[in-house]
Design a protein around this motif. Structure first.
Motif, PDB file in Angstrom:
ATOM      1  N   TRP A 157      62.450  69.104  27.680  1.00  0.00           N
ATOM      2  CA  TRP A 157      62.899  68.800  29.153  1.00  0.00           C
ATOM      3  C   TRP A 157      63.967  70.018  29.681  1.00  0.00           C
ATOM      4  O   TRP A 157      64.035  71.069  28.948  1.00  0.00           O
ATOM      5  N   ASP A 169      61.199  68.457  34.131  1.00  0.00           N
ATOM      6  CA  ASP A 169      61.631  67.152  33.795  1.00  0.00           C
ATOM      7  C   ASP A 169      63.296  67.622  33.719  1.00  0.00           C
ATOM      8  O   ASP A 169      63.800  68.311  33.106  1.00  0.00           O
ATOM      9  N   VAL A 210      62.370  63.267  28.252  1.00  0.00           N
ATOM     10  CA  VAL A 210      61.082  62.327  28.778  1.00  0.00           C
ATOM     11  C   VAL A 210      60.350  61.933  27.149  1.00  0.00           C
ATOM     12  O   VAL A 210      60.741  62.639  26.255  1.00  0.00           O
ATOM     13  N   GLY A 211      59.270  61.125  27.319  1.00  0.00           N
ATOM     14  CA  GLY A 211      58.933  60.533  26.014  1.00  0.00           C
ATOM     15  C   GLY A 211      57.743  61.263  25.403  1.00  0.00           C
ATOM     16  O   GLY A 211      57.747  62.529  25.897  1.00  0.00           O
ATOM     17  N   LYS A 232      53.950  62.338  28.543  1.00  0.00           N
ATOM     18  CA  LYS A 232      54.639  62.223  29.875  1.00  0.00           C
ATOM     19  C   LYS A 232      53.204  61.949  30.702  1.00  0.00           C
ATOM     20  O   LYS A 232      52.486  63.056  30.671  1.00  0.00           O
ATOM     21  N   GLU A 277      60.410  56.380  34.576  1.00  0.00           N
ATOM     22  CA  GLU A 277      60.945  55.571  33.209  1.00  0.00           C
ATOM     23  C   GLU A 277      60.172  55.809  32.217  1.00  0.00           C
ATOM     24  O   GLU A 277      59.217  56.522  31.889  1.00  0.00           O
ATOM     25  N   THR A 278      60.949  55.500  30.823  1.00  0.00           N
ATOM     26  CA  THR A 278      60.279  55.906  29.605  1.00  0.00           C
ATOM     27  C   THR A 278      60.526  54.649  28.628  1.00  0.00           C
ATOM     28  O   THR A 278      61.186  53.852  28.895  1.00  0.00           O
ATOM     29  N   THR A 329      56.414  58.424  29.136  1.00  0.00           N
ATOM     30  CA  THR A 329      57.057  58.469  30.159  1.00  0.00           C
ATOM     31  C   THR A 329      56.042  58.384  31.529  1.00  0.00           C
ATOM     32  O   THR A 329      55.098  59.010  31.342  1.00  0.00           O
ATOM     33  N   LYS A 367      55.124  59.068  35.417  1.00  0.00           N
ATOM     34  CA  LYS A 367      55.797  59.943  36.759  1.00  0.00           C
ATOM     35  C   LYS A 367      54.561  59.832  37.620  1.00  0.00           C
ATOM     36  O   LYS A 367      53.460  59.816  37.598  1.00  0.00           O
TER      37      LYS A 367
END
Lengths: 157, 776
Positions: free
Chosen positions: A39, A70, A74-75, A78, A109-110, A117, A119
């Motif tokens: 990120w 990002d 993030v996970g 994404k 959210e994650t 995540t 988006k």
């Protein structure tokens, strides 16, 4: 701040432009920075600014403008859902809602396990394939109806 | 030239003009927010939409180039409908808080919503909220929901201030103006953002909620802070100065002023103002009437003159004193038989006295800076000493001017520099000598005598080349050059360089009235500003000077003042350290409370009137000096008005003063020997430079007013065996200061940068002299 490999990529991007227009490489450099770090922490943004001789706020403008950067961790996956008009007319909203319900998270959210995540994204230029997702800014997923979404989530284990 | 018709009016405009330019030329008003004549075109507010014949849709006037025969309608149904539509969109997210908005009454959005806005909003959804930001003590960004995203502030930073501190983050309805990570806005020109903001998003923090714009009276004045003499509008309520704004004068300050000029007014209302004459008797200060105080001064001066001769008297005035004040002070000193008067308190080399052909000045008009092909600035903390000249050079450098800087620190001037040469103060003359020699080589003539030993390096040659090649070039000597121990040599070298290259040369000027002081004749025939302290006198008159902060060597000045039997301290402020050594304190009016005249660095005569009543018993200094002249029974003090004094000093009805001449005669070039040991570099930080700025609370909270530290480069740091961040004791002569040590690689090797003009460093000596440093 950055690994030698990333700095090499920076140099290659900068070399594409005239010497006095280094800032043209800002988007590409930010993308490489994000690739390395996962990120874009503010330190990375400032470092890119320093590398390109730009004011940090100018890089911040770019990083906050585009969706693919990002600014928060993030996970592992994404998933960006296009919610622009053509997708929305062809089930994009429903796809997004289905995804939210499956993952138990909202946009931005994650998941607690750090895996996913979610988006909201802008048009990805494939309106004929609506609804479309893009995973980790790289792989496009077309016709994302519920069964396709289940399949996608299954693959992302 | 292109033909254009706007609303039926014909005009001819140069190629490349926009419809907005043509409309301005014709005096046709087109509503706008983001357009500003000094900034680049953004065309993002869309307020200036107009109808253009044959165009299928409304076009933005600010961004549409004129084509030959174009017909424009600014008030047609189509145009007005488009403008009203834009207005409605702009008001969607704008809060309806005009009654509590500081911009209310002087808001472009408010004015235009009266002209173009709907009576009622059709938008009933939630409005967008933008959080407030803290960007420092000068600019309030408390209500950013008011922002209409015109980006004038962003463009100002990029284009005028030279440093982009504000930017627009995010996108579409989430866009907001912000700094990077909430940092402060530190530009010395940042206050102009407040004027530029067409709405109430960026407002003045010190002025906030103190008055409404319609309650204020607008009065003209002239800035006392730097040599440009920026034109001001001082806004007044109930005999208090509430705020200061720029008055547009394209020839002087364009439409800008520096933050010092904008916010120093706070000092005018400070508790430190001296409001009653005071006399020290038996070690006790007593407030007295003016006649008592002036009698005391007159007797004191006369007694000293009678017992010890006129040479035992000395007077030192500030460069921000008016022509009238300096002229009358000079007349009094001469009347008392003393030639010991000076205003160049920070100067240390006076060997040019008596060799100058006239009053030193800029050498050209300020407006000519933009037409220069090349410019060399020698010895200057350019941005901080001359923010508006730096701004002009910045604009010029962006167009075509090749600007080079030869100075004592590598501070970023935010100007695209062709060459930036940084040398120790003692090397300044040699470095300029190298440029002179390079210029002589390029011209194929013999270098002036005295430069034989100088080596010419590539940077010097490049600078000389730019000056030789350019048609219109200029060499400017900054404050460091004026205050340097080799000031006369630098003057002579600059003259040589100008002669060789055909450039003009001149001085940026230390104070608001440096040129005026020269022309008013406040120059010593006896002891100069240094000698009057080196050989202590019996009596001193100090006008507007705070010797701890304003003298080249405060140590020397203070020891002389402490031994004197009479020190007359004329000031607008009850300056605490002066209570110790002064015997009389006379409250004189600052620039807002007196009429007077400043002559700026280009020689422009700018007279102004008082804008408010003098505070308490403070009186204009020219009146106090006139009465003092009469009490002393001196002839020629029958002036009725300050204009009468001015006309005697400067002649009548001139725009520029006569007698401007930078020529220096009979000075042979002899470069000073290299200095040994650690050398001090003393800048005068922008907000410590004069008594007003020192007492303006908001300015004192800015980054520019941070307490001085001792700064040196890594090389010097390791050579001295010190550690960065440590507290060190620096010494000069008998004086010392304890300061934090910081690494700053902009400082040349062998030098220690310790600012002058601050209480923590007032005990030190020469601004550019030897200094020692040790662990505290």
């Amino acid at each position: 701040m950055f690994a030698a490999q990333t700095l090499q990529k920076f140099a290659r991007e900068v070399a594409k432009y005239p010497a006095d227009q280094k800032q043209s490489a800002v988007m590409a450099c930010l993308a490489h920075a994000q690739e390395e770090q996962g990120w874009l922490p503010t330190e990375a943004i400032e470092a890119v600014a320093g590398y390109l001789g730009m004011p940090p706020i100018a890089v911040w403008e770019v990083a906050t403008f585009y969706n693919m950067y990002d600014l928060k961790p993030v996970g592992k996956y994404k998933i960006t859902v296009c919610t622009n008009l053509p997708c929305a007319l062809s089930g994009g909203y429903h796809a997004g809602e289905y995804l939210q319900q499956k993952l138990g998270i909202g946009y931005g959210e994650t998941t607690p396990d750090g895996k996913f995540t979610l988006k909201e994204g802008e048009c990805m230029g494939a309106c004929g394939d609506a609804p479309v997702f893009i995973v980790n800014n790289r792989s496009m997923c077309s016709h994302m109806h519920p069964e396709q979404i289940d399949k996608l989530l299954e693959e992302c284990k | 030239m292109l033909e254009i018709e706007i609303d039926g009016k014909q005009a001819q405009v140069p190629d490349g003009s926009t419809v907005m330019d043509a409309a301005r030329q014709l005096g046709v008003y087109i509503p706008h927010f983001c357009y500003h004549k000094k900034l680049s075109i953004a065309a993002n507010c869309r307020m200036c939409l107009v109808q253009i014949e044959k165009a299928p849709k409304p076009m933005p006037a600010c961004a549409t180039p004129v084509t030959n025969g174009m017909k424009v309608f600014t008030h047609s149904d189509l145009a007005v409908k488009a403008q009203k539509g834009v207005m409605e969109f702009l008001l969607i997210n704008h809060p309806l808080d005009c009654p509590i908005c500081d911009q209310g009454g002087e808001c472009q959005l408010q004015d235009m919503s009266v002209g173009y806005g709907p009576m009622k909003s059709r938008y009933s959804e939630e409005k967008h909220v933008v959080f407030h930001k803290n960007v420092g003590p000068l600019i309030s960004m408390e209500e950013m929901s008011r922002c209409i995203h015109c980006t004038r502030c962003v463009r100002f930073g990029q284009e005028i201030a030279g440093i982009m501190e504000l930017g627009m983050a995010n996108r579409n309805m989430h866009s907001e103006i912000t700094t990077f990570l909430g940092r402060s806005v530190d530009s010395e020109l940042s206050g102009n953002l407040i004027d530029l903001c067409p709405v109430g998003a960026l407002t003045s923090k010190p002025f906030r909620y103190t008055a409404r714009s319609w309650e204020l009276q607008r009065r003209k004045s002239v800035s006392p802070h730097d040599s440009v003499g920026a034109n001001l509008v001082v806004q007044v309520k109930h005999d208090n100065v509430m705020r200061v704004l720029p008055r547009e004068n394209e020839a002087v300050n364009e439409c800008w002023i520096s933050d010092k000029e904008r916010f120093s007014y706070q000092a005018l209302n400070s508790d430190e103002r001296l409001t009653r004459p005071m006399v020290k008797q038996g070690g006790e200060w007593r407030e007295v009437d003016w006649n008592v105080a002036l009698d005391y001064v007159a007797h004191g001066l006369k007694d000293v003159a009678r017992e010890h001769g006129g040479d035992a008297l000395a007077a030192l005035a500030a460069q921000s004193c008016t022509v009238e004040e300096l002229f009358l002070l000079n007349k009094i000193m001469r009347g008392l038989g003393s030639g010991n008067i000076d205003f160049r308190a920070r100067q240390s080399d006076f060997s040019a006295d008596g060799k100058r052909a006239g009053a030193p000045w800029l050498g050209l008009r300020l407006a000519e800076i933009q037409n220069l092909d090349a410019a060399l600035v020698v010895g200057s903390f350019l941005r901080k000493d001359h923010p508006l000249i730096a701004q002009r050079l910045r604009q010029a450098a962006k167009k075509k001017t090749r600007v080079s800087l030869l100075s004592v620190t590598g501070d970023d001037q935010l100007i695209p520099l062709q060459q930036n040469v940084v040398v120790a103060p003692a090397q300044l003359a040699a470095a300029l000598g190298a440029i002179v020699k390079a210029a002589a080589e390029l011209k194929g003539v013999a270098a002036p005598a005295g430069l034989e030993a100088i080596m010419v390096d590539a940077a010097s040659r490049a600078i000389a080349q730019s000056l030789v090649e350019g048609e219109k070039c200029a060499v400017f000597l900054g404050n460091v050059a004026t205050q340097s121990a080799a000031a006369t040599q630098l003057h002579a070298l600059a003259q040589e360089l100008a002669r060789l290259t055909g450039a003009t040369f001149g001085f940026l000027g230390e104070g608001a009235n440096t040129v005026g002081a020269h022309v008013a004749g406040a120059l010593p025939s006896g002891a100069n500003a240094r000698a009057m302290f080196e050989q202590p006198r019996k009596a001193y008159v100090l006008m507007g000077v705070e010797p701890e902060f304003d003298c080249a060597n405060p140590q020397l000045a203070l020891s002389a003042l402490k031994q004197a039997s009479l020190v007359v301290f004329m000031s607008a402020f009850k300056h605490a350290p002066a209570l110790e050594y002064a015997d009389v304190m006379l409250p004189i009016a600052p620039y807002t409370e007196t009429s007077g005249t400043f002559v700026n660095t280009e020689g422009r005569i700018q007279s102004f009137n008082g804008v408010v009543k003098a505070r308490g018993d403070a009186r204009p200094a020219w009146k106090a000096l006139r009465v003092l002249g009469n009490v002393l029974n001196l002839a020629g003090f029958a002036y009725e008005t300050s204009e009468a004094v001015r006309d005697e000093a400067l002649g009548q009805g001139n725009e520029f003063v006569a007698g401007l001449d930078n020529a220096l005669n009979g000075v042979a070039i002899a470069l000073p020997a290299a200095a040994e040991g650690l050398q001090r570099i003393a800048d005068v930080p922008i907000h410590f430079a004069d008594p007003l700025a020192r007492r303006a609370p908001a300015l004192q909270q800015t980054a520019d007013a941070a307490a001085p530290s001792a700064r040196l480069c890594e090389q010097t740091l390791s050579a001295l065996g010190l550690t960065a961040g440590a507290t060190v004791r620096v010494r000069q002569g008998q004086g010392e200061a304890v300061l934090p040590l910081k690494v700053d690689n902009a400082v040349p090797a062998g030098c220690l940068r310790v600012a002058a003009a601050h209480a923590s460093t007032a005990g030190l000596g020469e601004m550019f002299g030897s200094i020692s440093v040790e662990r505290a």
